[in-house]
Scaffold this motif. Structure first.
Motif, short mmCIF file in Angstrom:
data_model
loop_
_atom_site.label_atom_id
_atom_site.label_comp_id
_atom_site.label_asym_id
_atom_site.label_seq_id
_atom_site.Cartn_x
_atom_site.Cartn_y
_atom_site.Cartn_z
N GLN A 135 -3.40 -8.20 2.56
CA GLN A 135 -4.06 -9.07 3.55
C GLN A 135 -4.71 -8.30 4.69
O GLN A 135 -4.82 -8.80 5.81
CB GLN A 135 -3.07 -10.11 4.10
N VAL A 136 -5.14 -7.08 4.42
CA VAL A 136 -5.85 -6.27 5.41
C VAL A 136 -7.34 -6.29 5.07
O VAL A 136 -7.72 -6.18 3.91
CB VAL A 136 -5.31 -4.82 5.43
N ASN A 137 -8.19 -6.39 6.11
CA ASN A 137 -9.64 -6.34 5.92
C ASN A 137 -10.14 -7.48 5.03
O ASN A 137 -10.91 -7.27 4.11
CB ASN A 137 -10.06 -4.98 5.35
N HIS A 138 -9.68 -8.69 5.28
CA HIS A 138 -10.15 -9.86 4.54
C HIS A 138 -11.30 -10.52 5.27
O HIS A 138 -11.45 -10.40 6.49
CB HIS A 138 -9.01 -10.86 4.34
N MET A 139 -12.13 -11.23 4.53
CA MET A 139 -13.28 -11.96 5.08
C MET A 139 -13.09 -13.45 4.77
O MET A 139 -12.88 -13.84 3.62
CB MET A 139 -14.59 -11.47 4.45
N ARG A 140 -13.19 -14.29 5.83
CA ARG A 140 -13.06 -15.73 5.68
C ARG A 140 -14.44 -16.30 5.37
O ARG A 140 -15.39 -16.12 6.13
CB ARG A 140 -12.50 -16.33 6.98
N VAL A 141 -14.54 -17.00 4.22
CA VAL A 141 -15.83 -17.48 3.73
C VAL A 141 -15.83 -19.00 3.65
O VAL A 141 -14.92 -19.61 3.08
CB VAL A 141 -16.16 -16.89 2.34
N LEU A 142 -16.86 -19.61 4.22
CA LEU A 142 -17.10 -21.04 4.10
C LEU A 142 -18.26 -21.26 3.15
O LEU A 142 -19.34 -20.69 3.32
CB LEU A 142 -17.43 -21.64 5.48
N LEU A 143 -18.05 -22.07 2.12
CA LEU A 143 -19.10 -22.38 1.15
C LEU A 143 -19.78 -23.68 1.53
O LEU A 143 -19.13 -24.67 1.87
CB LEU A 143 -18.51 -22.52 -0.26
#
Length: 448
Positions: A135-143
């Motif tokens: 869970q390091v360097n994750h990107m939160r993406v909204l579609l």
């Protein structure tokens, strides 16, 4: 998390520099069995200069590989390596300073630098994949979208969790209130707009709502709505354009393919010259007629070319514009010709076509002009196979898709293999096909 991308880029370049410099140092220790380090100033200076040059070249062609293909990342490293060494060799020749350095050291450094750079990138790739698993360097993406494009992204994210993309929500293209709520509550790092073919008119209101957002915004076109070959983004007259159909043979790819055909083609032609002479003599002695059969076929961009083969049939007349495919037990084929066709020896003169520039060693097999005119009306995208030069061997041939095509389905299967080759072309793919041809591409029970 978005700020970590710059740090990641810096880390990649640091790794590249030390990998290249470390290779030069290791090659020096191996060549001179040096116990005292550092090496002499002239060697140390060249190592530092070359590592820095590699860094500059690599920076120019660097692409973030998060979610990309690992082979593409290694390919860019290899391209940077090739450019760097080409510049060094040019500089050594122009300054007449090559005598100042050990040739064995330079060659061993060249080999080690590519290998160590690839291994370093692999290690960095695996490290980042492990960190993202933690869970390091994750990107939160909204579609923003619905239907096929969103479903495809969901599947890919689920099966590629090492990329570190987290889907935090999905809203419809026409759900502006839902988009407002999601932006405020979910705080995405990126927003991916995924319109279906019917939703293109709804994009502008979405972009208007996102005008104050600091998230990275990406448009994901519905590729399933098109049949693409070698798709990509091209900038023409300053305008970005999506490639629906284009040739992979441009820029550095064209140079690499030209070198591959000329160098490998010449070497193979020299090696098989005794076989060519033996087959030519056998054809001449076993039946009347010319040794070489010439036929017009379509080449690159659909241009008409003349292709050479050893004659495998008795001399006969065909109606103008008609080409009858050879069938099992065809009475037109000579006894020797049957062996030549089943073993593909009849196609060896096409290495001359390669050196002429009409053909490539690897590519879609050239069809007779009459067959092209027939099948282009029956099979969608048939003529896209002419986006590259025709080849002596190809992806279709090593997968058994050769010989008589007495049904449209058989020809369509061959075309799909040809288009797969064009879409996935690389020098390494060509090398794989050439290697497999030795074991799969010569004798074939479907070749009559």
């Amino acid at each position: 998390m978005r700020s970590s991308s710059s740090l990641m880029r810096f880390g990649v370049h640091v790794v590249d520099w030390f990998a290249f410099a470390g290779a030069g140092l290791a090659a020096y220790v191996w060549r001179f069995e040096a116990a005292d380090l550092p090496p002499p100033q002239i060697y140390a200076l060249l190592i530092v200069q070359m590592a820095t040059l590699m860094l500059l070249v690599s920076s120019a062609i660097y692409r973030n590989w998060r979610g990309g293909k690992f082979k593409a990342m290694l390919g860019r490293v290899g391209l940077a390596w090739a450019i760097t060494w080409a510049l060094l060799m040019t500089w050594l020749v122009l300054t007449k300073s090559s005598a100042d350095f050990s040739r064995i050291w330079l060659l061993s450094w060249a080999a080690l630098s590519l290998g160590i750079s690839w291994v370093a990138r692999l290690a960095l790739f695996l490290t980042m994949a492990w960190l993202r698993g933690q869970q390091v360097n994750h990107m939160r993406v909204l579609l923003v979208g619905r239907g096929g494009p969103v479903a495809a992204i969901r599947r890919r994210v689920k099966t590629s969790n090492w990329t570190g993309y987290d889907l935090v929500g999905v809203v419809g293209v026409d759900d502006i209130k839902g988009l407002q709520y999601s932006l405020g509550q979910l705080d995405p790092d990126e927003v991916w707009i995924c319109p279906s073919a019917n939703d293109m008119n709804a994009i502008q209101p979405v972009l208007n709502e996102l005008r104050h957002s600091t998230a990275n915004i990406r448009l994901v076109p519905d590729m399933g709505a098109f049949q693409l070959v070698n798709n990509g983004l091209t900038v023409v007259l300053g305008m970005p354009m999506l490639d629906i159909s284009s040739s992979p043979m441009s820029g550095i790819n064209l140079v690499l393919k030209w070198l591959e055909d000329r160098i490998v083609g010449f070497l193979i032609l020299v090696l098989i010259s005794p076989v060519l002479l033996a087959v030519a003599l056998a054809v001449k002695l076993t039946s009347k007629g010319p040794v070489i059969f010439k036929q017009e076929r379509h080449g690159w961009n659909g241009e008409t070319i003349e292709v050479y083969k050893f004659r495998s049939m008795y001399v006969h007349d065909e109606h103008t514009g008609q080409v009858t495919q050879a069938k099992k037990g065809d009475s037109r084929i000579t006894p020797l010709g049957a062996f030549l066709r089943s073993s593909s020896l009849d196609e060896l003169p096409q290495f001359v076509n390669v050196l002429q520039g009409r053909m490539s060693i690897v590519g879609p097999r050239p069809h007779a002009v009459a067959h092209n005119l027939q099948y282009r009306e029956l099979i969608p995208r048939y003529m896209l196979r002419h986006k590259v030069k025709p080849g002596i061997t190809g992806w279709a041939q090593i997968n058994g898709l050769r010989g008589e095509t007495d049904t449209v389905d058989k020809m369509e299967a061959r075309i799909q293999a040809d288009l797969y080759y064009i879409e996935n072309w690389s020098v390494w793919f060509d090398a794989k096909i050439i290697f497999l041809t030795v074991f799969k591409g010569f004798f074939n029970r479907n070749a009559y």
